[in-house]
Design a protein around this motif. Structure first.
Motif, PDB file in Angstrom:
ATOM      1  N   TYR A   1       0.815  -1.213   0.000  1.00 10.38           N
ATOM      2  CA  TYR A   1       0.000   0.000   0.000  1.00 10.38           C
ATOM      3  C   TYR A   1       0.848   1.262   0.000  1.00 10.38           C
ATOM      4  N   GLY A   2       2.033   1.194   0.594  1.00 11.29           N
ATOM      5  CA  GLY A   2       2.927   2.350   0.548  1.00 11.29           C
ATOM      6  C   GLY A   2       3.347   2.681  -0.868  1.00 11.29           C
ATOM      7  N   ALA A   3       3.688   1.659  -1.646  1.00 13.95           N
ATOM      8  CA  ALA A   3       4.058   1.880  -3.039  1.00 13.95           C
ATOM      9  C   ALA A   3       2.867   2.393  -3.838  1.00 13.95           C
ATOM     10  N   PHE A   4       1.684   1.833  -3.591  1.00 11.34           N
ATOM     11  CA  PHE A   4       0.487   2.327  -4.278  1.00 11.34           C
ATOM     12  C   PHE A   4       0.288   3.817  -3.980  1.00 11.34           C
ATOM     13  N   THR A   5       0.460   4.200  -2.720  1.00 10.91           N
ATOM     14  CA  THR A   5       0.275   5.598  -2.333  1.00 10.91           C
ATOM     15  C   THR A   5       1.263   6.507  -3.038  1.00 10.91           C
ATOM     16  N   LEU A   6       2.526   6.076  -3.120  1.00 15.23           N
ATOM     17  CA  LEU A   6       3.536   6.880  -3.799  1.00 15.23           C
ATOM     18  C   LEU A   6       3.194   7.079  -5.276  1.00 15.23           C
ATOM     19  N   VAL A   7       2.663   6.046  -5.909  1.00 14.24           N
ATOM     20  CA  VAL A   7       2.262   6.161  -7.311  1.00 14.24           C
ATOM     21  C   VAL A   7       1.088   7.136  -7.468  1.00 14.24           C
ATOM     22  N   MET A   8       0.186   7.159  -6.501  1.00 12.30           N
ATOM     23  CA  MET A   8      -1.007   7.998  -6.602  1.00 12.30           C
ATOM     24  C   MET A   8      -0.772   9.455  -6.215  1.00 12.30           C
ATOM     25  N   LEU A   9       0.180   9.698  -5.323  1.00 10.72           N
ATOM     26  CA  LEU A   9       0.373  11.044  -4.786  1.00 10.72           C
ATOM     27  C   LEU A   9       0.628  12.111  -5.849  1.00 10.72           C
ATOM     28  N   PRO A  10       1.409  11.852  -6.910  1.00 11.74           N
ATOM     29  CA  PRO A  10       1.625  12.921  -7.895  1.00 11.74           C
ATOM     30  C   PRO A  10       0.334  13.449  -8.524  1.00 11.74           C
TER      31      PRO A  10
END
Length: 204
Positions: free
Chosen positions: A81-90
């Motif tokens: 979920y951390g990686a998913f969040t990083l992908v979504m944040l931009p």
């Protein structure tokens, strides 16, 4: 192989919250009348494209995980979920920048976005894609190369959407080149972050 601490600690609600914040702002930008800073910025297209792009990486991860481990795919508590969040944040940062009128009020905001957003995006993608990649230099090259390709693709999309029939044609080349460089530098930083967060491979 053990998962990275950054990925394991993030709860599932965080990427969902980022997605909802992004969609909510896009909906306001598209349907709330009389807000000048949202005019002529293709928010109708973004309302469709951004959520799809944000869920693309999680969807591919779940499909691949389900293929490898059919039972674990639906019950796993170790999804990245951390990686998913990083992908979504931009995407959230981009939309929030428009909501707060930062692109027009701060001359450096667009440049910061291209660097920081690519740093976040490629860190997330690197965590998802490079778990088995060795050695570390190959991780850096792979993440940076992917970031450069995405930066070029993004600029082509911006040119097609905003520039080719717009008022920015005279300065488009300079701005596009700078954005691609900043995006690639952000991806390079992401490559180092991903590569050196992982334990070194065993020496035989």
């Amino acid at each position: 192989m053990k998962r990275l601490p950054l990925v394991r600690r993030c709860p599932a609600w965080v990427p969902v919250f980022v997605l909802l914040l992004t969609v909510g702002q896009l909906a306001v930008a598209e349907w709330a009348p009389g807000i000048d800073r949202f005019a002529d910025k293709a928010f109708g297209a973004r309302l469709i494209a951004y959520p799809l792009l944000m869920v693309l990486a999680p969807a591919i991860w779940w499909l691949a995980h389900r293929r490898r481990e059919p039972r674990a795919a639906l019950t796993s508590h170790h999804a990245p979920y951390g990686a998913f969040t990083l992908v979504m944040l931009p995407f959230l940062i981009d939309v929030t920048g428009n909501s707060l009128d930062l692109y027009d009020s701060l001359v450096w905001w667009d440049d910061l976005n291209h660097f920081a957003n690519w740093l976040l995006l490629l860190t997330g993608l690197g965590l998802l894609l490079c778990e088995q990649v060795q050695p570390r230099w190959a991780v850096v090259v792979l993440v940076c190369g992917l970031g450069a390709i995405l930066a070029i693709g993004w600029e082509v999309g911006e040119w097609w959407t905003f520039i080719r029939h717009g008022t920015e044609l005279d300065t488009a080349y300079e701005d596009t080149l700078g954005d691609e460089v900043l995006g690639t530098l952000g991806a390079l930083g992401a490559g180092f972050l991903v590569a050196f967060r992982r334990p070194a491979p065993p020496r035989w």
